[in-house]
Structures are given as structure tokens and as C-alpha cells.
Write a protein that holds these residues in place. Structure first.
Motif, PDB file in Angstrom:
ATOM      1  N   PRO A  30      44.590  36.986  25.789  1.00 49.59           N
ATOM      2  CA  PRO A  30      43.343  36.394  26.296  1.00 49.59           C
ATOM      3  C   PRO A  30      42.077  36.978  25.667  1.00 49.59           C
ATOM      4  CG  PRO A  30      44.088  38.059  27.822  1.00 49.59           C
ATOM      5  CD  PRO A  30      45.113  38.011  26.717  1.00 49.59           C
ATOM      6  N   ILE A  50      38.988  28.159  29.438  1.00 55.60           N
ATOM      7  CA  ILE A  50      39.018  29.425  30.186  1.00 55.60           C
ATOM      8  C   ILE A  50      40.442  29.683  30.652  1.00 55.60           C
ATOM      9  CG2 ILE A  50      38.160  30.651  32.226  1.00 55.60           C
ATOM     10  CD1 ILE A  50      35.652  28.796  32.075  1.00 55.60           C
ATOM     11  N   GLY A  51      41.004  30.815  30.245  1.00 58.95           N
ATOM     12  CA  GLY A  51      42.363  31.154  30.659  1.00 58.95           C
ATOM     13  C   GLY A  51      43.376  30.217  30.023  1.00 58.95           C
ATOM     14  N   PRO A  52      44.666  30.456  30.307  1.00 56.45           N
ATOM     15  CA  PRO A  52      45.714  29.707  29.600  1.00 56.45           C
ATOM     16  C   PRO A  52      46.176  28.420  30.299  1.00 56.45           C
ATOM     17  CG  PRO A  52      46.662  31.571  30.767  1.00 56.45           C
ATOM     18  CD  PRO A  52      45.207  31.548  31.119  1.00 56.45           C
ATOM     19  N   ASP A  60      41.865  25.322  32.438  1.00 53.55           N
ATOM     20  CA  ASP A  60      40.497  25.332  32.971  1.00 53.55           C
ATOM     21  C   ASP A  60      39.483  25.221  31.834  1.00 53.55           C
ATOM     22  OD1 ASP A  60      40.649  25.891  35.956  1.00 53.55           O
ATOM     23  OD2 ASP A  60      42.041  27.372  35.128  1.00 53.55           O
ATOM     24  N   VAL A 118      38.231  45.268  31.612  1.00 48.35           N
ATOM     25  CA  VAL A 118      37.953  44.167  30.683  1.00 48.35           C
ATOM     26  C   VAL A 118      36.443  44.020  30.578  1.00 48.35           C
ATOM     27  CG1 VAL A 118      38.257  41.660  30.356  1.00 48.35           C
ATOM     28  CG2 VAL A 118      40.080  42.985  31.421  1.00 48.35           C
ATOM     29  N   PHE A 126      31.202  28.090  34.585  1.00 45.13           N
ATOM     30  CA  PHE A 126      32.421  28.866  34.873  1.00 45.13           C
ATOM     31  C   PHE A 126      32.797  28.542  36.317  1.00 45.13           C
ATOM     32  CE2 PHE A 126      35.452  32.181  34.821  1.00 45.13           C
ATOM     33  CZ  PHE A 126      35.524  32.726  33.551  1.00 45.13           C
ATOM     34  N   HIS A 131      35.898  31.092  41.392  1.00 49.37           N
ATOM     35  CA  HIS A 131      37.046  32.002  41.325  1.00 49.37           C
ATOM     36  C   HIS A 131      36.676  33.333  41.980  1.00 49.37           C
ATOM     37  CE1 HIS A 131      34.529  33.310  37.976  1.00 49.37           C
ATOM     38  NE2 HIS A 131      35.150  34.472  37.999  1.00 49.37           N
ATOM     39  N   THR A 132      37.679  34.146  42.234  1.00 45.51           N
ATOM     40  CA  THR A 132      37.431  35.547  42.576  1.00 45.51           C
ATOM     41  C   THR A 132      37.929  36.371  41.399  1.00 45.51           C
ATOM     42  OG1 THR A 132      39.587  35.852  43.632  1.00 45.51           O
ATOM     43  CG2 THR A 132      37.771  35.172  45.068  1.00 45.51           C
ATOM     44  N   ASP A 133      37.401  37.591  41.259  1.00 45.06           N
ATOM     45  CA  ASP A 133      37.840  38.458  40.162  1.00 45.06           C
ATOM     46  C   ASP A 133      39.036  39.278  40.641  1.00 45.06           C
ATOM     47  OD1 ASP A 133      35.751  37.465  38.672  1.00 45.06           O
ATOM     48  OD2 ASP A 133      34.419  39.168  39.038  1.00 45.06           O
ATOM     49  N   PRO A 134      40.070  39.374  39.807  1.00 48.71           N
ATOM     50  CA  PRO A 134      41.280  40.080  40.254  1.00 48.71           C
ATOM     51  C   PRO A 134      41.143  41.607  40.332  1.00 48.71           C
ATOM     52  CG  PRO A 134      41.738  38.625  38.348  1.00 48.71           C
ATOM     53  CD  PRO A 134      40.256  38.693  38.499  1.00 48.71           C
ATOM     54  N   GLN A 135      40.188  42.179  39.581  1.00 53.21           N
ATOM     55  CA  GLN A 135      40.138  43.647  39.446  1.00 53.21           C
ATOM     56  C   GLN A 135      39.582  44.340  40.706  1.00 53.21           C
ATOM     57  OE1 GLN A 135      39.051  41.416  37.210  1.00 53.21           O
ATOM     58  NE2 GLN A 135      40.150  41.838  35.323  1.00 53.21           N
ATOM     59  N   TYR A 165      47.588  35.325  35.588  1.00 52.15           N
ATOM     60  CA  TYR A 165      47.585  34.543  34.342  1.00 52.15           C
ATOM     61  C   TYR A 165      48.456  33.284  34.420  1.00 52.15           C
ATOM     62  CZ  TYR A 165      44.162  37.082  31.740  1.00 52.15           C
ATOM     63  OH  TYR A 165      42.951  37.587  31.318  1.00 52.15           O
ATOM     64  N   SER A 223      47.968  31.399  37.086  1.00 51.42           N
ATOM     65  CA  SER A 223      47.202  30.594  38.047  1.00 51.42           C
ATOM     66  C   SER A 223      46.082  29.819  37.370  1.00 51.42           C
ATOM     67  CB  SER A 223      46.610  31.507  39.129  1.00 51.42           C
ATOM     68  OG  SER A 223      45.586  32.324  38.590  1.00 51.42           O
ATOM     69  N   ARG A 224      45.536  28.838  38.107  1.00 54.60           N
ATOM     70  CA  ARG A 224      44.298  28.183  37.687  1.00 54.60           C
ATOM     71  C   ARG A 224      43.146  28.996  38.267  1.00 54.60           C
ATOM     72  NH1 ARG A 224      44.831  22.691  35.841  1.00 54.60           N
ATOM     73  NH2 ARG A 224      42.584  22.912  35.508  1.00 54.60           N
ATOM     74  N   ARG A 272      44.476  33.530  44.494  1.00 61.85           N
ATOM     75  CA  ARG A 272      45.521  34.375  43.918  1.00 61.85           C
ATOM     76  C   ARG A 272      46.098  35.363  44.927  1.00 61.85           C
ATOM     77  NH1 ARG A 272      42.830  32.618  39.712  1.00 61.85           N
ATOM     78  NH2 ARG A 272      40.866  33.623  40.224  1.00 61.85           N
TER      79      ARG A 272
HETATM   80  C1  GA4 Z   1      38.463  35.903  36.143  1.00 63.15           C
HETATM   81  C2  GA4 Z   1      37.717  37.221  35.943  1.00 63.15           C
HETATM   82  C3  GA4 Z   1      37.597  37.625  34.464  1.00 63.15           C
HETATM   83  O1  GA4 Z   1      36.604  36.828  33.804  1.00 63.15           O
HETATM   84  C4  GA4 Z   1      38.957  37.454  33.728  1.00 63.15           C
HETATM   85  C5  GA4 Z   1      39.329  35.988  33.811  1.00 63.15           C
HETATM   86  C6  GA4 Z   1      40.614  35.554  33.090  1.00 63.15           C
HETATM   87  C7  GA4 Z   1      40.311  35.003  31.679  1.00 63.15           C
HETATM   88  O2  GA4 Z   1      39.262  34.399  31.466  1.00 63.15           O
HETATM   89  O3  GA4 Z   1      41.173  35.206  30.816  1.00 63.15           O
HETATM   90  C8  GA4 Z   1      41.301  34.517  34.021  1.00 63.15           C
HETATM   91  C9  GA4 Z   1      40.548  34.631  35.388  1.00 63.15           C
HETATM   92  C10 GA4 Z   1      39.717  35.893  35.266  1.00 63.15           C
HETATM   93  C11 GA4 Z   1      41.513  34.696  36.595  1.00 63.15           C
HETATM   94  C12 GA4 Z   1      42.750  33.752  36.472  1.00 63.15           C
HETATM   95  C13 GA4 Z   1      43.227  33.571  35.028  1.00 63.15           C
HETATM   96  C14 GA4 Z   1      42.778  34.784  34.215  1.00 63.15           C
HETATM   97  C15 GA4 Z   1      41.332  33.070  33.563  1.00 63.15           C
HETATM   98  C16 GA4 Z   1      42.412  32.488  34.403  1.00 63.15           C
HETATM   99  C17 GA4 Z   1      42.562  31.201  34.620  1.00 63.15           C
HETATM  100  C18 GA4 Z   1      38.891  38.033  32.314  1.00 63.15           C
HETATM  101  C19 GA4 Z   1      40.054  38.041  34.563  1.00 63.15           C
HETATM  102  O4  GA4 Z   1      40.524  39.159  34.476  1.00 63.15           O
HETATM  103  O5  GA4 Z   1      40.519  37.092  35.430  1.00 63.15           O
END
Ligand code: GA4
Length: 330
Positions: free
Chosen positions: A89, A97-99, A102, A179, A202, A205-209, A315, A317-318, A323
Motif C-alpha cells: 500500500p 484508496i486501499g485495495p 474505494d 504510517v 476521502f 472511515h475510522t483509523d485502525p492505529q 486490508y 475491508s472497504r 472494522r
Molecule cells: C485508513 C487510515 C490510513 O489512511 C491508512 C488507510 C489504508 C490505506 O489507504 O491504505 C486503508 C484504510 C486506512 C483502512 C482500511 C483499508 C486500509 C485503505 C483501506 C480501504 C493508511 C490505514 O492504515 O488504514
């Protein structure tokens, strides 16, 4: 970003304008130099999962140097930017955005924050002048990470848990899986006008970290979702940092802190440039409620998982998926 000759509206997510130009006045503003900062931080994490930091100690010179390097990068010809993509990624991404399908009205550079991979990334994406770009990225990340750790330590103090580095040690670990992202949202008045709606830069979403530290220029666009599900626009402030609680911190506090849903509308007449540091744990770290925080008889709301397991699931998920839902105890 490729400028489309004929705007093809159906390719991009839109949202009905809920008067996004009206800014929400209730975002908590926390002055890190004040003694009540820790109490206010805890309150903001519980109520919003989101707040603004002033007197943060990050040199503004680091911020402006990185911003101008980012603008230089995003102004390169499209073919040159594509040398750094597609993202795997990490790397340069444009609209995808993401795989998992999106899309958004955004182009970006995504970095793994380990210094060696930052250097390699700078070599591939900024062939003209990798050293200057690389030192701007490294200096910025080091300063913002220090501030993030300070905030996490104040949070531990505010929650009255020991040791005070319970959260910050995850980011300080040499294997921390953090990241860094540079985003560019070009203005797109034609598409906006044509649809009468807001283009999504964009999606929600919520951030996973654990914690995310965002700085943007003075262009609007960021929105957060309040507890009642309504969306409000965050007034931009280029001299401050916006911080949000991530899914991992929600779990470690057994739901006391809220991983806030947020999104960016590409509705500004100006280009929006943002830089976000996502502080993450090491891959093998077990993410679970802290024993020191749990009341007698309190049970974890979540199934046990490691950060690596959570990331793998993320990764798949949408963007808008819930999540943490996959890890809630039934
Ligand atoms: C959301 C938060 C960060 O920007 C990110 C994103 C990641 C990506 O862009 O590769 C993800 C997204 C984020 C969460 C779900 C997955 C992964 C895109 C996506 C659809 C870098 C992260 O760590 O998770």
C-alpha cells in the motif's frame, strides 16, 4: 492528479451538502502548556475522539518545509508521480484508496515510517532531489511522533494508569508499525457545480492505529461524525494539529475512548494539502483493554487480537466498514 476533460460524475462518491461551509464551533481545543491538559484530553477522547492541539512544540519551520516539498511533488507531471505508484500500500496513489475499490478525489503518498524505507521511497518518488525531500519527511515525523507520545503520556496520567508510557511505548518501539501520509485534494469546482453536491475526497472511515496526528493547510474539507451520527465541518487551522483516537486506542481503553469516524470533502476552492502521522503498535503486539483500567468485574468488549491480525483484516475491508465490528464479543 489527472485533470479530467469531461467530468465523469458517476465515478466519484458524492454527498448531499449538509451546509458544509458552516463550521462546528465545539471542537475541543487543548493547550499542551496548561496544567489541565490531561483532564481535557481524556474528556475530548471520551466525548469526540477528536481534538485540536495548540502550543504543541512542533517547530513550524518543519511543517512549512514539508508542505512546500509536498506541493513540489504534487506539482510534478503525472507521469513522473506515477513512478512512485501504484501503492502497495505504500507509494503514490491517485484516486484509488486501499485495495478494495474505494475511490476519492485525492492523490497521495503513503510511507512506512522506518527510516530506511522512507529513504528508498524518497529515491523513487522524488528523483530530482531525494535528500531534501527525505530530510523534510524525517524531521517532521520525528517532531510529530514526539508530540504524539507526549499526548499519549498525558492521557495515561489523565486516566490515572501506570506506567505513564503504556500507550506511548507502542510508538517508541523500534518495530512500531506507524504510517505517514501526504494527501492532496485538488479543487474541483466544475464537478461540484455539475452535481450540486459535495465531492468526497476521502470517504468516511475510522483509523485502525492508536492515534493519528493531522496537519492541513488552510483549506476546509475535514468532517467528523458526532455521537448522534451527524457530520460537522472542522474549521481549518494551519498552525495547530488535529488528533484523533484510532481503533486500537478504543480497544485498549475498552471503549472509553472513541475512534472517531471522519471524512474529507473536496469542496474547498483551494487545494487542500494534509499530512498525517498514524502511530501504530508493533505487528506482534496484543491489542486488548489495559488491566489497570478495568473496573472490578468489567469484561473486555473485544475478542483478543494482535495488531498484525487487525491489519490483515483491515486490508480486506472497504473504507467505510466497521472494522472493529469483526472483533466485538458477541
Ligand atoms: C485508513 C487510515 C490510513 O489512511 C491508512 C488507510 C489504508 C490505506 O489507504 O491504505 C486503508 C484504510 C486506512 C483502512 C482500511 C483499508 C486500509 C485503505 C483501506 C480501504 C493508511 C490505514 O492504515 O488504514
Amino acid at each position: 492528479m489527472v485533470v479530467l476533460s469531461k467530468p465523469c460524475l458517476d465515478q466519484f462518491p458524492l454527498v448531499k451538502a449538509c451546509r458544509p461551509s458552516i463550521f462546528f464551533p465545539g471542537i475541543p481545543v487543548i493547550d499542551l502548556s496548561k496544567p489541565d491538559a490531561k483532564t481535557l484530553l481524556v474528556k475530548a477522547c471520551q466525548e469526540f475522539g477528536f481534538f485540536k492541539i495548540i502550543n504543541h512544540g512542533v517547530p513550524m519551520d518543519f511543517v512549512s518545509r514539508l508542505e512546500s516539498e509536498a506541493i513540489k511533488f504534487f506539482s510534478l507531471p503525472q507521469s513522473e508521480k506515477e513512478n512512485g505508484g501504484p501503492p502497495d500500500p505504500f507509494g503514490y496513489g491517485n484516486r484509488r484508496i486501499g485495495p478494495n475499490g474505494d475511490v476519492g478525489w485525492v492523490e497521495y503518498l503513503l510511507f512506512n515510517t522506518n527510516p530506511e524505507s522512507i529513504f528508498q521511497r524518497c529515491l523513487t518518488v522524488f528523483r530530482e532531489n531525494p535528500e531534501i525531500f527525505c530530510s523534510a519527511v524525517n524531521d517532521y515525523i520525528a517532531a510529530v511522533k514526539k508530540m504524539a507520545c507526549h499526548v499519549l503520556e498525558l492521557l495515561a496520567e489523565g486516566l490515572m494508569i501506570q506506567p505513564r508510557n503504556v500507550f506511548s511505548k507502542l510508538l517508541m518501539d523500534e518495530n512500531s508499525d506507524s504510517v505517514f501520509r501526504l494527501n492532496h485534494y485538488p479543487p474541483c469546482p466544475e464537478l461540484q457545480e455539475l452535481s450540486g453536491q459535495n465531492l468526497i475526497g476521502f470517504g468516511e472511515h475510522t483509523d485502525p492505529q492508536v492515534i493519528s496526528i493531522l496537519r492541513s493547510n488552510n483549506a476546509s474539507g475535514l468532517q467528523i461524525s458526532l455521537r448522534d451520527g451527524s457530520w460537522v465541518s472542522v474549521p481549518p487551522d494551519q498552525t495547530s494539529f488535529f488528533i484523533n483516537v484510532g481503533d486500537s486506542l478504543q480497544v485498549m481503553t475498552n471503549g472509553r475512548f472513541r475512534s472517531v469516524k471522519h471524512r474529507v470533502l473536496a469542496n474547498s476552492p483551494k487545494s487542500r494539502v494534509s499530512m498525517i502521522f498514524f502511530g501504530g503498535p508493533p505487528l506482534n503486539e496484543r491489542i486488548a483493554p489495559l488491566a489497570s483500567l478495568m473496573k472490578e468485574g468489567e469484561e473486555s468488549l473485544y475478542e483478543e487480537f494482535t495488531w498484525s491480525e487487525y491489519k490483515q483484516s483491515a486490508y480486506k475491508s472497504r473504507l467505510a466498514d466497521n472494522r472493529l465490528g469483526n472483533f466485538m464479543k458477541k
